[in-house]
Design an enzyme around this catalytic site. Sequence first.
Site, PDB file in Angstrom:
ATOM      1  N   ASN A 110      44.083 -18.515 -34.929  1.00  0.00           N
ATOM      2  CA  ASN A 110      44.096 -17.130 -34.436  1.00  0.00           C
ATOM      3  C   ASN A 110      45.313 -16.331 -34.879  1.00  0.00           C
ATOM      4  OD1 ASN A 110      41.690 -17.506 -33.011  1.00  0.00           O
ATOM      5  ND2 ASN A 110      42.771 -18.280 -31.199  1.00  0.00           N
TER       6      ASN A 110
ATOM      7  N   HIS B  59      29.854 -15.042 -42.133  1.00  0.00           N
ATOM      8  CA  HIS B  59      30.796 -14.690 -43.208  1.00  0.00           C
ATOM      9  C   HIS B  59      30.213 -13.696 -44.210  1.00  0.00           C
ATOM     10  CE1 HIS B  59      33.535 -18.457 -42.532  1.00  0.00           C
ATOM     11  NE2 HIS B  59      33.628 -17.557 -41.577  1.00  0.00           N
TER      12      HIS B  59
ATOM     13  N   SER C  40      38.593 -17.164 -22.777  1.00  0.00           N
ATOM     14  CA  SER C  40      39.926 -17.794 -22.731  1.00  0.00           C
ATOM     15  C   SER C  40      40.791 -17.329 -23.898  1.00  0.00           C
ATOM     16  CB  SER C  40      39.812 -19.320 -22.728  1.00  0.00           C
ATOM     17  OG  SER C  40      39.178 -19.783 -23.905  1.00  0.00           O
TER      18      SER C  40
ATOM     19  N   ASP D 225      23.927  -8.938 -44.216  1.00  0.00           N
ATOM     20  CA  ASP D 225      22.724  -9.281 -44.987  1.00  0.00           C
ATOM     21  C   ASP D 225      22.791 -10.757 -45.373  1.00  0.00           C
ATOM     22  OD1 ASP D 225      24.694  -9.393 -46.905  1.00  0.00           O
ATOM     23  OD2 ASP D 225      24.024  -7.615 -47.994  1.00  0.00           O
TER      24      ASP D 225
ATOM     25  N   ARG E 287      33.926 -12.635 -34.867  1.00  0.00           N
ATOM     26  CA  ARG E 287      34.747 -13.845 -34.975  1.00  0.00           C
ATOM     27  C   ARG E 287      35.425 -14.181 -33.637  1.00  0.00           C
ATOM     28  NH1 ARG E 287      40.141 -15.096 -37.845  1.00  0.00           N
ATOM     29  NH2 ARG E 287      39.920 -17.312 -38.360  1.00  0.00           N
TER      30      ARG E 287
ATOM     31  N   VAL F 211      36.213 -22.888 -27.929  1.00  0.00           N
ATOM     32  CA  VAL F 211      37.379 -23.399 -27.205  1.00  0.00           C
ATOM     33  C   VAL F 211      37.111 -23.258 -25.704  1.00  0.00           C
ATOM     34  CG1 VAL F 211      39.874 -23.192 -26.863  1.00  0.00           C
ATOM     35  CG2 VAL F 211      38.873 -22.656 -29.100  1.00  0.00           C
TER      36      VAL F 211
ATOM     37  N   HIS G  65      35.370 -17.784 -31.759  1.00  0.00           N
ATOM     38  CA  HIS G  65      36.604 -18.472 -31.363  1.00  0.00           C
ATOM     39  C   HIS G  65      36.711 -18.629 -29.854  1.00  0.00           C
ATOM     40  CE1 HIS G  65      39.106 -18.087 -35.315  1.00  0.00           C
ATOM     41  NE2 HIS G  65      37.860 -18.435 -35.531  1.00  0.00           N
ATOM     42  N   ASP G  66      36.018 -17.780 -29.096  1.00  0.00           N
ATOM     43  CA  ASP G  66      35.960 -17.989 -27.656  1.00  0.00           C
ATOM     44  C   ASP G  66      35.068 -19.191 -27.351  1.00  0.00           C
ATOM     45  OD1 ASP G  66      36.015 -17.828 -24.913  1.00  0.00           O
ATOM     46  OD2 ASP G  66      34.596 -16.160 -24.773  1.00  0.00           O
TER      47      ASP G  66
ATOM     48  N   GLY H 216      34.488 -23.284 -24.145  1.00  0.00           N
ATOM     49  CA  GLY H 216      33.261 -22.544 -23.849  1.00  0.00           C
ATOM     50  C   GLY H 216      33.459 -21.039 -23.852  1.00  0.00           C
TER      51      GLY H 216
ATOM     52  N   PRO I   5      37.060 -25.130 -36.408  1.00  0.00           N
ATOM     53  CA  PRO I   5      37.173 -25.833 -37.695  1.00  0.00           C
ATOM     54  C   PRO I   5      38.020 -25.034 -38.695  1.00  0.00           C
ATOM     55  CG  PRO I   5      34.937 -24.991 -37.361  1.00  0.00           C
ATOM     56  CD  PRO I   5      35.682 -24.785 -36.076  1.00  0.00           C
TER      57      PRO I   5
ATOM     58  N   ASP J 110      32.341 -12.188 -48.237  1.00  0.00           N
ATOM     59  CA  ASP J 110      31.161 -11.925 -49.075  1.00  0.00           C
ATOM     60  C   ASP J 110      31.580 -10.826 -50.050  1.00  0.00           C
ATOM     61  OD1 ASP J 110      28.871 -10.914 -50.233  1.00  0.00           O
ATOM     62  OD2 ASP J 110      28.015 -10.173 -48.351  1.00  0.00           O
TER      63      ASP J 110
HETATM   64  C1  HEM Z   1      31.845 -23.061 -40.171  1.00  0.00           C
HETATM   65  C2  HEM Z   1      33.106 -23.048 -39.817  1.00  0.00           C
HETATM   66  C3  HEM Z   1      33.967 -21.842 -39.996  1.00  0.00           C
HETATM   67  C4  HEM Z   1      35.164 -21.817 -40.637  1.00  0.00           C
HETATM   68  C5  HEM Z   1      35.879 -23.001 -41.276  1.00  0.00           C
HETATM   69  C6  HEM Z   1      35.619 -20.459 -40.619  1.00  0.00           C
HETATM   70  C7  HEM Z   1      36.825 -20.023 -41.146  1.00  0.00           C
HETATM   71  C8  HEM Z   1      37.190 -18.709 -41.300  1.00  0.00           C
HETATM   72  C9  HEM Z   1      38.393 -18.252 -41.941  1.00  0.00           C
HETATM   73  C10 HEM Z   1      39.474 -19.152 -42.527  1.00  0.00           C
HETATM   74  C11 HEM Z   1      38.391 -16.894 -41.913  1.00  0.00           C
HETATM   75  C12 HEM Z   1      39.464 -15.969 -42.482  1.00  0.00           C
HETATM   76  C13 HEM Z   1      40.596 -15.830 -41.476  1.00  0.00           C
HETATM   77  C14 HEM Z   1      41.831 -15.191 -42.087  1.00  0.00           C
HETATM   78  O1  HEM Z   1      42.149 -15.498 -43.231  1.00  0.00           O
HETATM   79  O2  HEM Z   1      42.489 -14.387 -41.390  1.00  0.00           O
HETATM   80  C15 HEM Z   1      37.182 -16.483 -41.262  1.00  0.00           C
HETATM   81  C16 HEM Z   1      36.804 -15.187 -41.045  1.00  0.00           C
HETATM   82  C17 HEM Z   1      35.673 -14.813 -40.365  1.00  0.00           C
HETATM   83  N1  HEM Z   1      34.793 -15.659 -39.707  1.00  0.00           N
HETATM   84 FE1  HEM Z   1      34.727 -17.662 -39.878  1.00  0.00          FE
HETATM   85  N2  HEM Z   1      34.705 -19.687 -39.970  1.00  0.00           N
HETATM   86  C18 HEM Z   1      33.674 -20.491 -39.570  1.00  0.00           C
HETATM   87  C19 HEM Z   1      32.561 -20.100 -38.845  1.00  0.00           C
HETATM   88  C20 HEM Z   1      32.324 -18.818 -38.418  1.00  0.00           C
HETATM   89  C21 HEM Z   1      31.282 -18.456 -37.496  1.00  0.00           C
HETATM   90  C22 HEM Z   1      30.322 -19.428 -36.825  1.00  0.00           C
HETATM   91  C23 HEM Z   1      31.346 -17.103 -37.348  1.00  0.00           C
HETATM   92  C24 HEM Z   1      30.495 -16.189 -36.499  1.00  0.00           C
HETATM   93  C25 HEM Z   1      29.236 -16.403 -36.202  1.00  0.00           C
HETATM   94  C26 HEM Z   1      32.431 -16.636 -38.178  1.00  0.00           C
HETATM   95  C27 HEM Z   1      32.788 -15.333 -38.348  1.00  0.00           C
HETATM   96  C28 HEM Z   1      33.830 -14.893 -39.138  1.00  0.00           C
HETATM   97  C29 HEM Z   1      34.060 -13.504 -39.446  1.00  0.00           C
HETATM   98  C30 HEM Z   1      33.173 -12.342 -39.038  1.00  0.00           C
HETATM   99  C31 HEM Z   1      35.234 -13.452 -40.207  1.00  0.00           C
HETATM  100  C32 HEM Z   1      35.949 -12.189 -40.711  1.00  0.00           C
HETATM  101  C33 HEM Z   1      36.854 -11.660 -39.590  1.00  0.00           C
HETATM  102  C34 HEM Z   1      37.603 -10.390 -39.907  1.00  0.00           C
HETATM  103  O3  HEM Z   1      37.440  -9.787 -40.976  1.00  0.00           O
HETATM  104  O4  HEM Z   1      38.395  -9.982 -39.033  1.00  0.00           O
HETATM  105  N3  HEM Z   1      33.013 -17.716 -38.789  1.00  0.00           N
HETATM  106  N4  HEM Z   1      36.468 -17.612 -40.876  1.00  0.00           N
END
Ligand code: HEM
Length: 330
Positions: free
Chosen positions: A101, A200, A83, A255, A69, A77, A73-74, A79, A170, A247
């Site tokens: 963040n 996710h 940052s 997976d 993640r 924002v 997030h890098d 590129g 987003p 998941d």
């Molecule tokens: C499509 C738009 C996306 C949205 C709206 C989104 C939003 C979120 C949110 C709200 C969380 C939970 C944060 C929290 O409650 O602390 C999350 C977790 C996560 N996101 Fe996304 N995300 C998106 C795309 C992505 C992408 C593209 C990736 C990586 C390729 C990603 C990887 C992750 C991972 C791995 C977690 C779990 C992090 C952890 O357990 O520390 N997400 N995301």
Amino acid sequence: MSSMAASLLIFTRYCMSLILIVLVGSRSIYAQLSPDFYSHSCPELFPTVKSTMEAAINREGRLGASILRLFFHDCFVKGCDASNLFDDTPTFIGEKKASPNRGSARGFYVIDNIKDEVENMCPGVVSCADILAIAARDAVTILGGPYWDVKLGRRDAMSASQAAANTSIPPPTSNLTQLISSFTSRGLSITDMVALTGGHTIGRARCRNYRARIYNEPNIDMSFSRTRRCRCPRSNMTGNNNLAPVDYQTPGVFDNSFFKNLVNNKGLLHSDQQLYNHGAGPTDSIVLTYSYEPSTFASDFAAAMIKMGDIGVLTGSDGEIRKNCRRVNY
Ligand code: HEM
Ligand SMILES: *[C@@H]1O[C@H](CO)[C@@H](O)[C@H](O)[C@H]1NC(C)=O
Ligand SMILES: *[C@@H]1O[C@H](CO)[C@@H](O)[C@H](O)[C@H]1NC(C)=O
């Protein structure tokens, strides 16, 4: 002019233009990333990152998700320029307290550990942005996902933008139109967007980010929402930071079960379930394909990660190679 002088002049011009071509050529080579960028300057880079990521994930399984993640997030924002790794100071506002963040981005110390080891081996050579890109790939591979060659040669930003971090990542309240425009405005396709959201399949989210979905939305499996409500009370007076796996089936394995969940109305985040609308949505066919063809998801995810890693990179003499990922060099 003697013919000797004339041919010397022609020769000189010819050579000058050759030199120019070489210069222009090498510029465009430097402006592109390549997997072997550090093969001479830091040959032990890959095994070093990998072993540190393995140790971190053995200590705490969620760290793989957290690092993946951080890379997302890098890149979204300013590129992929590290940052988001800057600490705030009294005179510098970084991205760590931006709304996507704050209280959520984590795993920074793992990047510090890798950076320390790499600096000992090859001081001043490998950027924090590249370390993050390799660490994210290793996290995915270690947790059972695909492997890909990470392109390298990024340099580190010397500034951050809290405002851009607030607006460019987003939020989970996004609808499909907003998600599509967020990704396509960065040169990623709709397929890339669906594949990348498959990230996710690992990690956790806080109640504050899925409360509205499990209490207010109609397109959610009843037994799934009932289970999730146990640890995410309706009132936002408590439990905001309680965690649930994004998941619900295999949060520690990379997976394709995230996509099976969407087909069954068991997406945890509002934004996740936006990708599948029971045959009516424009991305439904991609979700369905990923739900029954894990290998297609794996290869599309790898390809999309490579594309995401190209966003807005600094190369050549832009930026710097930070010594400490948390601050600019003195
Ligand atoms: C499509 C738009 C996306 C949205 C709206 C989104 C939003 C979120 C949110 C709200 C969380 C939970 C944060 C929290 O409650 O602390 C999350 C977790 C996560 N996101 Fe996304 N995300 C998106 C795309 C992505 C992408 C593209 C990736 C990586 C390729 C990603 C990887 C992750 C991972 C791995 C977690 C779990 C992090 C952890 O357990 O520390 N997400 N995301
Ligand atoms: C970013 O969002 C945070 C949290 O909502 C807010 O405190 C901060 O002022 C915002 N920063 C900018 C520069 O907009
Ligand atoms: C998505 O959200 C935006 C901003 O709130 C809104 O203008 C738009 O109508 C929404 N689109 C759909 C299809 O719901």
